[in-house]
Write an enzyme that holds these catalytic residues in place. Sequence first.
Site, PDB file in Angstrom:
ATOM      1  N   TYR A 120       3.563  -6.436  17.367  1.00  0.00           N
ATOM      2  CA  TYR A 120       3.775  -5.627  16.163  1.00  0.00           C
ATOM      3  C   TYR A 120       4.574  -4.369  16.519  1.00  0.00           C
ATOM      4  O   TYR A 120       5.624  -4.096  15.927  1.00  0.00           O
ATOM      5  CB  TYR A 120       2.415  -5.247  15.543  1.00  0.00           C
ATOM      6  CG  TYR A 120       2.531  -4.136  14.534  1.00  0.00           C
ATOM      7  CD1 TYR A 120       3.190  -4.340  13.324  1.00  0.00           C
ATOM      8  CD2 TYR A 120       2.000  -2.864  14.794  1.00  0.00           C
ATOM      9  CE1 TYR A 120       3.334  -3.309  12.409  1.00  0.00           C
ATOM     10  CE2 TYR A 120       2.134  -1.839  13.887  1.00  0.00           C
ATOM     11  CZ  TYR A 120       2.794  -2.062  12.691  1.00  0.00           C
ATOM     12  OH  TYR A 120       2.943  -1.032  11.793  1.00  0.00           O
ATOM     13  N   ASP A 180       9.832  -7.399  -3.635  1.00  0.00           N
ATOM     14  CA  ASP A 180       8.598  -7.693  -2.889  1.00  0.00           C
ATOM     15  C   ASP A 180       8.305  -9.181  -3.053  1.00  0.00           C
ATOM     16  O   ASP A 180       8.440  -9.717  -4.155  1.00  0.00           O
ATOM     17  CB  ASP A 180       7.446  -6.847  -3.464  1.00  0.00           C
ATOM     18  CG  ASP A 180       6.256  -6.744  -2.518  1.00  0.00           C
ATOM     19  OD1 ASP A 180       5.915  -5.622  -2.125  1.00  0.00           O
ATOM     20  OD2 ASP A 180       5.668  -7.802  -2.172  1.00  0.00           O
ATOM     21  N   TYR A 231       0.822  -1.217   0.000  1.00  0.00           N
ATOM     22  CA  TYR A 231       0.000   0.000   0.000  1.00  0.00           C
ATOM     23  C   TYR A 231       0.859   1.271   0.000  1.00  0.00           C
ATOM     24  O   TYR A 231       0.840   2.055  -0.961  1.00  0.00           O
ATOM     25  CB  TYR A 231      -0.929  -0.071   1.216  1.00  0.00           C
ATOM     26  CG  TYR A 231      -1.714   1.176   1.546  1.00  0.00           C
ATOM     27  CD1 TYR A 231      -2.283   1.962   0.545  1.00  0.00           C
ATOM     28  CD2 TYR A 231      -1.922   1.543   2.873  1.00  0.00           C
ATOM     29  CE1 TYR A 231      -3.022   3.094   0.867  1.00  0.00           C
ATOM     30  CE2 TYR A 231      -2.664   2.661   3.201  1.00  0.00           C
ATOM     31  CZ  TYR A 231      -3.209   3.437   2.203  1.00  0.00           C
ATOM     32  OH  TYR A 231      -3.933   4.550   2.529  1.00  0.00           O
ATOM     33  N   ILE A 232       1.648   1.473   1.027  1.00  0.00           N
ATOM     34  CA  ILE A 232       2.406   2.727   1.111  1.00  0.00           C
ATOM     35  C   ILE A 232       3.605   2.672   0.151  1.00  0.00           C
ATOM     36  O   ILE A 232       3.937   3.663  -0.506  1.00  0.00           O
ATOM     37  CB  ILE A 232       2.838   2.995   2.570  1.00  0.00           C
ATOM     38  CG1 ILE A 232       1.591   3.035   3.458  1.00  0.00           C
ATOM     39  CG2 ILE A 232       3.600   4.319   2.670  1.00  0.00           C
ATOM     40  CD1 ILE A 232       1.870   2.955   4.942  1.00  0.00           C
ATOM     41  N   LEU A 284       5.355 -10.460  -2.603  1.00  0.00           N
ATOM     42  CA  LEU A 284       3.951 -10.532  -3.030  1.00  0.00           C
ATOM     43  C   LEU A 284       3.075 -11.337  -2.071  1.00  0.00           C
ATOM     44  O   LEU A 284       2.009 -11.801  -2.460  1.00  0.00           O
ATOM     45  CB  LEU A 284       3.826 -11.074  -4.468  1.00  0.00           C
ATOM     46  CG  LEU A 284       4.510 -10.237  -5.556  1.00  0.00           C
ATOM     47  CD1 LEU A 284       4.246 -10.831  -6.940  1.00  0.00           C
ATOM     48  CD2 LEU A 284       4.032  -8.778  -5.524  1.00  0.00           C
ATOM     49  N   PHE A 293       9.470  -1.071   3.381  1.00  0.00           N
ATOM     50  CA  PHE A 293       8.037  -1.031   3.713  1.00  0.00           C
ATOM     51  C   PHE A 293       7.474  -2.415   4.019  1.00  0.00           C
ATOM     52  O   PHE A 293       6.271  -2.541   4.274  1.00  0.00           O
ATOM     53  CB  PHE A 293       7.235  -0.492   2.517  1.00  0.00           C
ATOM     54  CG  PHE A 293       7.518   0.932   2.159  1.00  0.00           C
ATOM     55  CD1 PHE A 293       6.875   1.970   2.807  1.00  0.00           C
ATOM     56  CD2 PHE A 293       8.416   1.248   1.153  1.00  0.00           C
ATOM     57  CE1 PHE A 293       7.121   3.289   2.466  1.00  0.00           C
ATOM     58  CE2 PHE A 293       8.672   2.566   0.803  1.00  0.00           C
ATOM     59  CZ  PHE A 293       8.017   3.595   1.466  1.00  0.00           C
ATOM     60  N   ARG A 326     -12.315  -2.834  20.828  1.00  0.00           N
ATOM     61  CA  ARG A 326     -11.382  -3.824  20.316  1.00  0.00           C
ATOM     62  C   ARG A 326     -10.164  -3.825  21.241  1.00  0.00           C
ATOM     63  O   ARG A 326      -9.641  -2.764  21.562  1.00  0.00           O
ATOM     64  CB  ARG A 326     -10.971  -3.437  18.887  1.00  0.00           C
ATOM     65  CG  ARG A 326     -10.036  -4.414  18.210  1.00  0.00           C
ATOM     66  CD  ARG A 326      -9.826  -4.059  16.742  1.00  0.00           C
ATOM     67  NE  ARG A 326      -9.078  -2.813  16.558  1.00  0.00           N
ATOM     68  CZ  ARG A 326      -8.717  -2.322  15.371  1.00  0.00           C
ATOM     69  NH1 ARG A 326      -9.052  -2.966  14.273  1.00  0.00           N
ATOM     70  NH2 ARG A 326      -8.038  -1.192  15.285  1.00  0.00           N
ATOM     71  N   ARG A 347      -8.184   9.092  16.004  1.00  0.00           N
ATOM     72  CA  ARG A 347      -6.937   8.781  15.303  1.00  0.00           C
ATOM     73  C   ARG A 347      -6.536   9.955  14.404  1.00  0.00           C
ATOM     74  O   ARG A 347      -7.360  10.776  14.027  1.00  0.00           O
ATOM     75  CB  ARG A 347      -7.103   7.530  14.412  1.00  0.00           C
ATOM     76  CG  ARG A 347      -7.346   6.234  15.192  1.00  0.00           C
ATOM     77  CD  ARG A 347      -6.091   5.776  15.904  1.00  0.00           C
ATOM     78  NE  ARG A 347      -6.297   4.547  16.650  1.00  0.00           N
ATOM     79  CZ  ARG A 347      -6.740   4.488  17.910  1.00  0.00           C
ATOM     80  NH1 ARG A 347      -7.068   5.590  18.558  1.00  0.00           N
ATOM     81  NH2 ARG A 347      -6.870   3.319  18.521  1.00  0.00           N
TER      82      ARG A 347
HETATM   83  N1  UDP Z   1     -12.330   0.725  13.999  1.00  0.00           N
HETATM   84  C1  UDP Z   1     -13.691   0.552  14.163  1.00  0.00           C
HETATM   85  N2  UDP Z   1     -14.307  -0.397  13.400  1.00  0.00           N
HETATM   86  C2  UDP Z   1     -13.654  -1.182  12.493  1.00  0.00           C
HETATM   87  C3  UDP Z   1     -12.258  -0.978  12.325  1.00  0.00           C
HETATM   88  C4  UDP Z   1     -11.630  -0.026  13.099  1.00  0.00           C
HETATM   89  O1  UDP Z   1     -14.332   1.219  14.966  1.00  0.00           O
HETATM   90  O2  UDP Z   1     -14.275  -2.033  11.851  1.00  0.00           O
HETATM   91  C5  UDP Z   1     -11.655   1.760  14.799  1.00  0.00           C
HETATM   92  C6  UDP Z   1     -10.520   1.235  15.651  1.00  0.00           C
HETATM   93  O3  UDP Z   1     -11.010   0.837  16.917  1.00  0.00           O
HETATM   94  C7  UDP Z   1      -9.603   2.461  15.735  1.00  0.00           C
HETATM   95  C8  UDP Z   1      -9.858   3.202  14.423  1.00  0.00           C
HETATM   96  O4  UDP Z   1     -11.068   2.675  13.915  1.00  0.00           O
HETATM   97  O5  UDP Z   1     -10.017   3.298  16.775  1.00  0.00           O
HETATM   98  C9  UDP Z   1      -8.767   2.963  13.408  1.00  0.00           C
HETATM   99  O6  UDP Z   1      -8.545   1.580  13.301  1.00  0.00           O
HETATM  100  P1  UDP Z   1      -7.654   0.954  12.163  1.00  0.00           P
HETATM  101  O7  UDP Z   1      -7.723  -0.534  12.311  1.00  0.00           O
HETATM  102  O8  UDP Z   1      -8.027   1.534  10.834  1.00  0.00           O
HETATM  103  O9  UDP Z   1      -6.177   1.480  12.473  1.00  0.00           O
HETATM  104  P2  UDP Z   1      -5.300   1.388  13.824  1.00  0.00           P
HETATM  105  O10 UDP Z   1      -5.609   2.654  14.608  1.00  0.00           O
HETATM  106  O11 UDP Z   1      -5.679   0.145  14.539  1.00  0.00           O
HETATM  107  O12 UDP Z   1      -3.920   1.390  13.315  1.00  0.00           O
END
Ligand code: UDP
Length: 333
Positions: free
Chosen positions: A146, A35, A15-16, A37, A78, A287, A226
């Site tokens: 991670y 890459d 992606y990036i 792949l 990347f 989550r 975010r």
């Molecule tokens: N998020 C959400 N529903 C989803 C996927 C993500 O509410 O189906 C929320 C997640 O909890 C976070 C934000 O969206 O607060 C961004 O999540 P993403 O997975 O895109 O990136 P991250 O912040 O984990 O790198």
Amino acid sequence: MKKDAAILVVGGAGYIGSHTVRQLVAAGRKVVVLDNLVYGHADALVDDAVIFIEGDLGDRAVLDRVFTDHAISAVMHFAAYAYVGESVTDPAKYYGNNLAAPIVLLDAMRDHGVEVFIFSSTCATYGNPQYVPIDEQHPQNPINPYGASKLMLERVLADYSHAYGLKYAALRYFNAAGCSLDGLIGEDHNPETHLIPLVLEAAAGVREHITVFGTDYPTPDGSCIRDYIHVNDLARAHILAIDRLRGGADSFKCNLGTGIGHSVKELISAAERVTGKSIKVVLGERREGDPPELVAAPALAKELLGWEAEYKDLEMILKTAWAWISGPHKGHF
Ligand code: UDP
């Protein structure tokens, strides 16, 4: 630097990486992509000028061939795995690919006399923020393998820099977002876990709904905040970072973000405005491992690179992502 030396982009089909490759080519730079792949897409390499080698960054024989066959002046890396949840259940995969494999790459660089390295690091190295916006002095206490794998490689880079003269930039991305303006390449993860593609796929009718992960966070509307940074802004910072190091500057680490936070609920509303569709929203549980708020203090990137985000408007970012998801290349329509 050799006259027509190329930049080696490891993970250039991702992606990036693929967005950065396009900018490098547009800037007249010679590019070699390596890459495997596993997650990358060969058709994300849209420029004929790019030399593509299918192979693994941890494969020393492949690396020796790349560095022998091509005059490489710098490496952008990347090619990391980036599923936080999977890193918890399968840490071996993350320490193997995100830490052990790039050490093989760094050793090959050292042995072939290549000194400049741009590393995709992450705000996940900070862990749960003690304050926001997060500056580069913020303690780094990752809360999952991670983030830990990325932080460990940052430490390796500092030691290699000290001992072997490696010149590196560790660029700590906040939430990469958006796609190329012409909709030709974009975000295409499988499985997709990121908020923006999921929201837009819900708008497109490819998914039934979007679930908001947590509505009881200590934020104004209860959902997570975010800092969404456009992939073209990230790509531009990489090129500036290479030029800074080649110009003789010391190695450095800096955040790449807009400095502006958006909640999940705000983002869904913005997506409805951009797409003109109503999106079915399910309010769900938190989550695991999601900090309430991650927003960058982006001043250091401005100071060191003269860089700041051009895409500061979330709707603008979403428009580019929608061009990809609703366009002919992603194939949803
Ligand atoms: N998020 C959400 N529903 C989803 C996927 C993500 O509410 O189906 C929320 C997640 O909890 C976070 C934000 O969206 O607060 C961004 O999540 P993403 O997975 O895109 O990136 P991250 O912040 O984990 O790198």
